[in-house]
Design a protein around this motif. Structure first.
Motif, PDB file in Angstrom:
ATOM      1  N   ALA A 143       0.834  -1.206   0.000  1.00 17.27           N
ATOM      2  CA  ALA A 143       0.000   0.000   0.000  1.00 17.27           C
ATOM      3  C   ALA A 143       0.867   1.253   0.000  1.00 17.27           C
ATOM      4  CB  ALA A 143      -0.927  -0.008   1.225  1.00 17.27           C
ATOM      5  N   ARG A 144       1.927   1.224   0.801  1.00 14.03           N
ATOM      6  CA  ARG A 144       2.824   2.375   0.802  1.00 14.03           C
ATOM      7  C   ARG A 144       3.562   2.475  -0.534  1.00 14.03           C
ATOM      8  NH1 ARG A 144       7.851   4.025   4.875  1.00 14.03           N
ATOM      9  NH2 ARG A 144       8.453   5.890   3.678  1.00 14.03           N
ATOM     10  N   THR A 146       8.435   8.825  -5.691  1.00 15.23           N
ATOM     11  CA  THR A 146       9.558   8.605  -4.767  1.00 15.23           C
ATOM     12  C   THR A 146       9.816   7.123  -4.512  1.00 15.23           C
ATOM     13  OG1 THR A 146       7.992   8.857  -2.920  1.00 15.23           O
ATOM     14  CG2 THR A 146       9.244  10.814  -3.602  1.00 15.23           C
ATOM     15  N   ILE A 147       9.308   6.253  -5.370  1.00 17.05           N
ATOM     16  CA  ILE A 147       9.430   4.819  -5.122  1.00 17.05           C
ATOM     17  C   ILE A 147      10.889   4.368  -5.108  1.00 17.05           C
ATOM     18  CG2 ILE A 147       9.216   4.243  -7.576  1.00 17.05           C
ATOM     19  CD1 ILE A 147       7.924   2.192  -4.560  1.00 17.05           C
ATOM     20  N   SER A 148      11.757   5.047  -5.824  1.00 19.93           N
ATOM     21  CA  SER A 148      13.170   4.641  -5.871  1.00 19.93           C
ATOM     22  C   SER A 148      13.843   4.811  -4.514  1.00 19.93           C
ATOM     23  CB  SER A 148      13.923   5.449  -6.931  1.00 19.93           C
ATOM     24  OG  SER A 148      13.860   6.832  -6.638  1.00 19.93           O
ATOM     25  N   ASP A 149      13.272   5.647  -3.648  1.00 18.64           N
ATOM     26  CA  ASP A 149      13.851   5.873  -2.321  1.00 18.64           C
ATOM     27  C   ASP A 149      13.255   4.958  -1.254  1.00 18.64           C
ATOM     28  OD1 ASP A 149      15.377   7.947  -3.375  1.00 18.64           O
ATOM     29  OD2 ASP A 149      13.741   9.391  -3.069  1.00 18.64           O
ATOM     30  N   PHE A 150      12.273   4.123  -1.642  1.00 13.59           N
ATOM     31  CA  PHE A 150      11.546   3.308  -0.662  1.00 13.59           C
ATOM     32  C   PHE A 150      12.034   1.862  -0.718  1.00 13.59           C
ATOM     33  CE2 PHE A 150       7.419   0.911   0.269  1.00 13.59           C
ATOM     34  CZ  PHE A 150       7.681   0.869   1.636  1.00 13.59           C
ATOM     35  N   GLY A 172       5.620   0.003   6.280  1.00 20.27           N
ATOM     36  CA  GLY A 172       4.572   0.273   5.301  1.00 20.27           C
ATOM     37  C   GLY A 172       3.825   1.556   5.569  1.00 20.27           C
ATOM     38  N   CYS A 173       2.535   1.548   5.264  1.00 20.65           N
ATOM     39  CA  CYS A 173       1.752   2.790   5.284  1.00 20.65           C
ATOM     40  C   CYS A 173       1.407   3.271   6.682  1.00 20.65           C
ATOM     41  CB  CYS A 173       0.476   2.611   4.471  1.00 20.65           C
ATOM     42  SG  CYS A 173      -0.538   1.227   5.024  1.00 20.65           S
ATOM     43  N   SER A 186       2.234   6.978  11.135  1.00 18.14           N
ATOM     44  CA  SER A 186       1.867   7.472   9.805  1.00 18.14           C
ATOM     45  C   SER A 186       2.049   8.988   9.817  1.00 18.14           C
ATOM     46  CB  SER A 186       0.423   7.097   9.466  1.00 18.14           C
ATOM     47  OG  SER A 186      -0.488   7.735  10.350  1.00 18.14           O
ATOM     48  N   PRO A 187       2.061   9.634   8.662  1.00 19.82           N
ATOM     49  CA  PRO A 187       2.258  11.086   8.643  1.00 19.82           C
ATOM     50  C   PRO A 187       1.239  11.804   9.534  1.00 19.82           C
ATOM     51  CG  PRO A 187       2.470  10.210   6.439  1.00 19.82           C
ATOM     52  CD  PRO A 187       1.995   9.084   7.299  1.00 19.82           C
ATOM     53  N   GLY A 188       1.726  12.505  10.552  1.00 20.19           N
ATOM     54  CA  GLY A 188       0.857  13.272  11.435  1.00 20.19           C
ATOM     55  C   GLY A 188       0.237  12.471  12.549  1.00 20.19           C
ATOM     56  N   TYR A 189       0.520  11.179  12.650  1.00 25.37           N
ATOM     57  CA  TYR A 189      -0.111  10.395  13.721  1.00 25.37           C
ATOM     58  C   TYR A 189       0.805   9.249  14.149  1.00 25.37           C
ATOM     59  CZ  TYR A 189      -3.435   7.710  16.451  1.00 25.37           C
ATOM     60  OH  TYR A 189      -4.066   7.048  17.472  1.00 25.37           O
TER      61      TYR A 189
END
Length: 660
Positions: A58-59, A68-72, A93-94, A141-144
Motif C-alpha cells: 500500500a505504501r 519517490t518509489i526509488s527511495d523506498f 509500510g503505510c 503514519s504522517p501526522g499520527y
C-alpha cells in the motif's frame, strides 16, 4: 509521539456493542464464529505477515504516485521469541491513521481495498485481539503515532456473558523490535501465547533458529508469495535459550525443492527436446544428459493451457472456474518420496508437523492458504506422494480465516492435478532417476552372502534324503482343511503344495526366523521334462517348452525367499527400509493385497498368453517397475494359484480384470 489516546473499546466502533446482555452475547457469538475458522498452528504468523506485506505494498503505491518509489526500500521483520513465547512482526509500510487505529480491531471492518491484498475480509485483526491475551500495536503514519495494547481478549471471550470487554489502552513500554524506533512510517505488532491460545508454546515446534523459521514461513505464510517479488527484504530473528539468530532474504517467494542444487528440468523443455530427437533419430538416440536421471521435473501452466490439459468433458465442467479465476498451476515432481521426507527431517522440527508435503496447495491473494489436498490418482497411487502443486486463483478469497476453498475450485484443482500427473509427467518418468527403495548397504550384502555360504556348507555336510516307494503317494487331496489366516499358515500350505507336487522343482535350503529374510531355496530342473512342461489341462503351472529347453538338468544358486500373508506386508517392510527388494527373489503370500498399486506393476502368469514369461514352475505373478517393466521379484500368490486349479475359466477372467 502523538499525545496518548483515551482507552477505548474497539467493539463500540459504529455503535456495535449495546449495553445489553443480549447484545454482548451476540457479539461474542460473532467473534467466536470468526475464531472457529482459525484452526491452523501457523494462523497468527499468516495474519501478522499478510497484514505487514499488504501495508508495504500500500505504501509502495503511494510512493509510486508521489514519484519517490526509488527511495523506498520495503522491509518486513519477524521476531520469534521462544523464551518470551511471543511473536512480533514489523513493517515500514503505510501505518495507520487515527481513525484506522481505532477501528481495525472491530469484526468485519477492513480498510484494504485492493483486490490482490492478502487479506481483506476484516476479521484477521479481530482474531488477533480476541484469540490471544496480549496484543500490542505501535503504528506511525504522517501526522499520527500511537501505541496501545489489549489484554485478556481470549479470557474475556471464554468468560461469562456479562463481563466487560477489554479496552485498548495506551502503552508506553519499549518496542519489542528495537529497530522500529528508526522507522518513520509503519507498524509493529506483538502477540503473546499462553495455555489458552493456539498455539500455546512456540517452542513446541522445536524450531530453534532463524533459518528454520524463515524456511517455514516461505511455505506457510505470505512470505512464500505465489509470484516471486524482489522488492522486499524479509528478516527473521529467532531468540531461543538467550541466543539470537537472524536470517534474511531479499525476496518473497514460495519454496520449491527443485531450486535447491539438484538436477531438474522444465517439463515443456524435456518434452520438446524428446519430440525433436524422435523426428530426427527415432527411438535410437537417448535423451541428452541434461534430461536424464533427473531429481525433479517442474512446470508452470497458465489458465489458457487448461483446455489442453483437461479432456473436453472435464474442461466444459470447469470452464466457469477457469474463466472467472484464471488459475495458475505450478508443479514439481520428484523421483522419490524421500525428497520431501529428507527436507522435513533436515528442518529438525516435530515429526508430526511436516512443513512441506506432497499434494495440492491451493492459493489465493498471492499466498498459500488452507491444508494440502491429495492428488486423487486411481493407479500407481504412490505418485501422489512424489508431486507438489501450487494452484493459485485470482479474484477469490477463502471464507473467514482459512476454512477452505469453494468446492468448484477444489474439484478443478484435483482434476487438473490428476491430468498433469497422468499425462505430461507420466510420459517423462523414464527421464527420472530410479528409486532403488533403499540405500545400498555393503554390510547387508556381505551378511546375506555369508548366510548363503553357510547354508551351502550345511547342505553339503548334512544332507536330508528321504525316499521310498511307499511314501509321497498321491491322495489327490490336500491335508490342510482351511484357508490361511496368518503367515505361518502360508508357510505350511506352501510346503505341502511343494511336497504334493503342485509346484515342482523348488528345493528349500533353509528357513530362518532370526535373519533378515525368511529362507533360501534352489530351483532344480533335474527331473523329467513332463513334470515341468506347460499343458493347459494337466500342468497349468508349467513352463513354456522353449523356456524349458535351456533349463533342463540345471540347478540354480541359492535364492532368497520371503513369506507373507499378504504382499502388503512386504511393501510395508520395503517402505520401512527393513528389507531390500534387490535381495528378494521370490515372495510367497496368500493374497496380493492392494498397496503394490502405489509403486509397482504386476503381470499375471496365470493367463495362458503370459506362460512364456514363467521362468520356473509354479510362479503366478511378477512384480515389476511400472514404467520400464523391469522384473523386481517373482511371486507365488497361493489364493490365485488355488483359484486356477479349482476353476480355470473364472480365474482367467478375474486375473484380466485385476491386472490388465
Amino acid at each position: 509521539m502523538t499525545p496518548p489516546f483515551a482507552a477505548f473499546d474497539p467493539l463500540q466502533v459504529k455503535g456495535r456493542l449495546e449495553n445489553s446482555l443480549a447484545a454482548q452475547r451476540a457479539v461474542r457469538r460473532e467473534i467466536n464464529n470468526i475464531l472457529s475458522s482459525y484452526v491452523g498452528w501457523y494462523d497468527p504468523f499468516c495474519e501478522l505477515i499478510q497484514n505487514g506485506l499488504d501495508a508495504l505494498e500500500a505504501r509502495g503505491r503511494v510512493e509510486v504516485a508521489a514519484g519517490t518509489i526509488s527511495d523506498f526500500e520495503q522491509h518486513l521483520r519477524v521476531i520469534v521469541d521462544l523464551d518470551r513465547n511471543e511473536l512480533t512482526v514489523s513493517d515500514n509500510g503505510c501505518g495507520m491513521t487515527y481513525d484506522e487505529f481505532k477501528r481495525f480491531l472491530a469484526p468485519n471492518f477492513s480498510f484494504k481495498e485492493e483486490v490482490n491484498s492478502r487479506g481483506h475480509k476484516g476479521v484477521g485483526a479481530t482474531y488477533l485481539a480476541y484469540g490471544f491475551n496480549y496484543l500490542r500495536v505501535h503504528t506511525k503514519s504522517p501526522g499520527y503515532e500511537a501505541c496501545g495494547r489489549i489484554l485478556n481478549g481470549r479470557t474475556w471471550l471464554a468468560g461469562s456473558a456479562d463481563g466487560d470487554p477489554p479496552l485498548v489502552e495506551p502503552d508506553s513500554s519499549a518496542d519489542i523490535d528495537e529497530d522500529f524506533e528508526k522507522v518513520e512510517r509503519g507498524t509493529t505488532v506483538t502477540v503473546r501465547f499462553d495455555e489458552y491460545t493456539h498455539p500455546k508454546k512456540l517452542s513446541w515446534l522445536a524450531a530453534k533458529d532463524a533459518d528454520t523459521w524463515l524456511t517455514i514461513l516461505r511455505v506457510k505464510t505470505g512470505v512464500g508469495s505465489v509470484e516471486p517479488s524482489m522488492d522486499k527484504t524479509i528478516e527473521v530473528t529467532c531468540i531461543a535459550g538467550g541466543e539470537s539468530t537472524t536470517a534474511t532474504i531479499s525476496e518473497v517467494s514460495y519454496l520449491w525443492l527443485h531450486n535447491d542444487k539438484c538436477k531438474s528440468a522444465r517439463i515443456s523443455e524435456v518434452a520438446s527436446k524428446a519430440q525433436e530427437q524422435f523426428k530426427k533419430y527415432g527411438t535410437a538416440k537417448p535423451p541428452p544428459n541434461a534430461h536424464r536421471k533427473l531429481d525433479f521435473l517442474y512446470e508452470e501452466y497458465h489458465w489458457d493451457s487448461c483446455k489442453e490439459l483437461l479432456t473436453p468433458e472435464a474442461f466444459a465442467e470447469h470452464e466457469e472456474v477457469v474463466v472467472k479465476h484464471r488459475p495458475t498451476i505450478k508443479v514439481e515432481y520428484g523421483y522419490t518420496t524421500k525428497l520431501w521426507k529428507r527436507f522435513n527431517e533436515k528442518l529438525g522440527i516435530r515429526s508430526n508437523m511436516q512443513v512441506l508435503r506432497a499434494g495440492i496447495q491451493l492459493a489465493a491473494n498471492l499466498m498459500p492458504q488452507g491444508d494440502v489436498l491429495q492428488v486423487p490418482l486411481t493407479r500407481y497411487t504412490g505418485r501422489q506422494n512424489q508431486v507438489h502443486f501450487l494452484i493459485h486463483f485470482e479474484n477469490y478469497t477463502p471464507d473467514l480465516g482459512r476454512k477452505g476453498f469453494a468446492k468448484p475450485l477444489v474439484d478443478f484443482a484435483t482434476d487438473v492435478a490428476s491430468a498433469i500427473v497422468q499425462g505430461p509427467i507420466t510420459r517423462l518418468r523414464p527421464n527420472m532417476k530410479r528409486d532403488s527403495g533403499t540405500v545400498p548397504d555393503l554390510d547387508r550384502e556381505l551378511r546375506l552372502d555369508a548366510w548363503k555360504e553357510q547354508m551351502i556348507a550345511h547342505e553339503a555336510s548334512s544332507p536330508l534324503t528321504l525316499s521310498s516307494d511307499h511314501f509321497f503317494a498321491p491322495t489327490k487331496r490336500i491335508s490342510i482343511t482351511s484357508t490361511p489366516t496368518r503367515e505361518q499358515d502360508v508357510i505350511a500350505l506352501f510346503h505341502e503344495i511343494i511336497s504334493g507336487g503342485v509346484v515342482r522343482g523348488l528345493a528349500i535350503m533353509s528357513t530362518n526366523e532370526r535373519f533378515t529374510y525368511d529362507g533360501l531355496f534352489r530351483i532344480n530342473f533335474d527331473h523329467d521334462r513332463e513334470l515341468f512342461e506347460f499343458d493347459q489341462s494337466s500342468n497349468p503351472l508349467g513352463i513354456d517348452s522353449e523356456v524349458l529347453d535351456g533349463l533342463l538338468g540345471r540347478l540354480t544358486k541359492p535364492k532368497v525367499l520371503e513369506y507373507k500373508y499378504s504382499l502388503d506386508g512386504l511393501i510395508n517392510d520395503l517402505d520401512a527400509q527393513e528389507k531390500n527388494l534387490k535381495d528378494i527373489d521370490l515372495c510367497v503370500a496368500w493374497e496380493m493385497g492392494s498397496q503394490w498399486r502405489e509403486k509397482f506393476a504386476v503381470t499375471s502368469l496365470l493367463l495362458p498368453e503370459n506362460t512364456s514369461q514363467r521362468s520356473y514352475h509354479g510362479l503366478t505373478h511378477v512384480l515389476q517397475d511400472p514404467d520400464s517393466g523391469a522384473r523386481h521379484c517373482d511371486l507365488i500368490i497361493l489364493k490365485d494359484l488355488v483359484a486356477l486349479l479349482v476353476d480355470e475359466s473364472t480365474c482367467h477372467d478375474e486375473q484380466r480384470l485385476a491386472y490388465e
